[in-house]
Design a protein around this motif. Structure first.
Motif, PDB file in Angstrom:
ATOM      1  N   ASP A 226      38.316  72.785  11.065  1.00  0.00           N
ATOM      2  CA  ASP A 226      38.642  71.427  11.526  1.00  0.00           C
ATOM      3  C   ASP A 226      37.535  70.473  11.085  1.00  0.00           C
ATOM      4  O   ASP A 226      36.440  70.490  11.634  1.00  0.00           O
ATOM      5  N   ALA A 228      37.991  67.146  11.124  1.00  0.00           N
ATOM      6  CA  ALA A 228      38.239  65.842  11.741  1.00  0.00           C
ATOM      7  C   ALA A 228      37.185  65.460  12.767  1.00  0.00           C
ATOM      8  O   ALA A 228      36.909  64.280  12.970  1.00  0.00           O
ATOM      9  N   LEU A 262      41.968  60.845   9.116  1.00  0.00           N
ATOM     10  CA  LEU A 262      41.634  61.334  10.455  1.00  0.00           C
ATOM     11  C   LEU A 262      42.817  61.184  11.399  1.00  0.00           C
ATOM     12  O   LEU A 262      43.667  60.314  11.211  1.00  0.00           O
TER      13      LEU A 262
END
Length: 430
Positions: A226, A228, A262
């Motif tokens: 991940d 983000a 995002l």
């Protein structure tokens, strides 16, 4: 306090006269004495940032007066990975008197300090956790995280940090012994724990350690695939610059976290932070535009992740609450108070930390609007909560409230509230 500036005073007088306002009229608008305004205009007294905000708004200067304030002492830059160490071990000491310490060190540092001789244990690196044990830990840790966040609303950070740090470590270590899918989920949850630790550490007033933990959260999330969360780390860094009154850096960091790649929630939280930065700069239009973007983004659904929500879980209308927050910094205290009235009515009784954070800002708004009795009435029942949660960020506004009320020291409600307010607003109480 900013240094005295004749440039500010001259511009203030020029804009006041252009607006057709007497000193008496401007005094009534900003709730500072005529004598104080006269001293500021003549360069004999330093304008506080709060006074500059109110004057800027009253004279519709669009941030021009705020921009004339002499710069405050420069803070060190916001390091995205302060104290970064490789091959790190975490050492936590729990003392009988209640004081606790946490220190990341290198493996070499552990051996050199003799800590390696203390009782230690580790999981068998050759073992593989069964699917059921990994899934069981994941389910239990998610449920615990929700409870910890609720508990964090009512207790000081120091009571929760040891168990949260230990839980973060457990999830990180267990992830090394699970199948790839379980590992990804464990690391993602560990990143949420680490991010929450960073927030609570900031509540203690330790910016550097807070940013260290935020970077640990990014590292854990990235290890699980991940990327983000690195965007949200920018939002967290912007919170540090916000509390430093650094409008330019707050806006710059928040804008970097609004990349289209995002998730909408992260971009929405970043847009809220950008709005707060614009409010610090006195830019009303840019602030409202950022808030509009935030509302649209936060209304969109994310990608259906099972992980705990990033950011606050205690605000039914986060954009509405941040709007009230921004209006204080925009020098529009009465509008701020009314908006915060509406938003605070939606907050649950158990969310004490949220109540005191925004409740003290509401009291500040009404005090700045000249509603001294109301401000004191709103602040008084919050002080037990302020003491209970031990928040450095709340104390920032508490000091502003104390300074504002100090201008009305002879007021009966201020005399009653003043002693305890003064005690709680000292940095040493956190």
């Amino acid at each position: 306090m900013p240094q005295s500036s004749t440039g500010f005073g001259e511009e203030l007088r020029k804009r006041r006269l252009e607006a057709g306002l007497s000193l008496t009229a401007l005094s009534g608008s900003v709730h500072y004495s005529k004598a104080q305004l006269s001293k500021v205009e003549r360069g004999l007294s330093a304008p506080s940032r709060d006074l500059a905000r109110l004057c800027d708004a009253a004279l519709r200067a669009g941030g021009a007066l705020l921009a004339l304030l002499a710069p405050e002492t420069a803070d060190p830059p916001v390091d995205p990975a302060p104290g970064h160490v490789h091959e790190e071990d975490w050492i936590m000491q729990l003392s009988p008197d209640g004081s606790n310490t946490f220190q990341p060190v290198t493996r070499r540092g552990v051996v050199g300090s003799g800590v390696a001789s203390l009782m230690a244990w580790r999981s068998d690196s050759a073992s593989v956790a069964s699917p059921s044990s990994g899934a069981g830990m994941l389910e239990a840790s998610r449920a615990l995280f929700t409870q910890y966040r609720r508990l964090g609303q009512t207790v000081t950070p120091g009571l929760l940090l040891p168990v949260l740090i230990a839980q973060t470590h457990t999830l990180r270590e267990l992830s090394a012994h699970c199948d790839s899918d379980t590992r990804r989920h464990l690391l993602a949850l560990g990143s949420r724990y680490a991010e929450y630790v960073g927030w609570l550490v900031q509540e203690t007033g330790n910016e550097r350690a807070a940013l260290w933990w935020t970077q640990r959260a990014v590292d854990l999330a990235a290890a699980g695939g991940d990327r983000a969360l690195a965007g949200y780390a920018l939002v967290r860094r912007a919170l540090v610059t916000l509390y430093r009154d650094d409008a330019e850096q707050t806006v710059a960091l928040a804008r970097r976290a609004q990349s289209g790649a995002l998730p909408p929630r992260i971009r929405g939280l970043a847009a809220q932070r950008e709005a707060q930065g614009h409010a610090l700069a006195g830019d009303h239009r840019a602030c409202l535009h950022a808030l509009d973007r935030a509302r649209v983004l936060l209304a969109r659904q994310d990608d259906g992740t099972d992980e705990p929500v990033i950011g606050t879980m205690h605000l039914p209308d986060p954009v509405g609450m941040v709007t009230g927050w921004c209006l204080v910094d925009l020098g529009r205290p009465r509008e701020a108070g009314e908006e915060l009235d509406r938003q605070l009515a939606l907050i649950g009784e158990g969310a004490v930390r949220t109540q005191v954070r925004y409740g003290i800002r509401r009291a500040l708004a009404y005090a700045s609007a000249g509603e001294i009795d109301l401000a004191c009435d709103l602040a008084a029942p919050l002080l037990d909560g302020v003491e209970a949660v031990g928040s450095a960020t709340v104390t920032t506004d508490l000091r502003r409230l104390a300074r504002t009320l100090a201008r009305h020291a002879n007021h009966s409600s201020v005399r009653r509230l003043g002693p305890r307010l003064g005690t709680l607003s000292r940095p040493s109480t956190i």
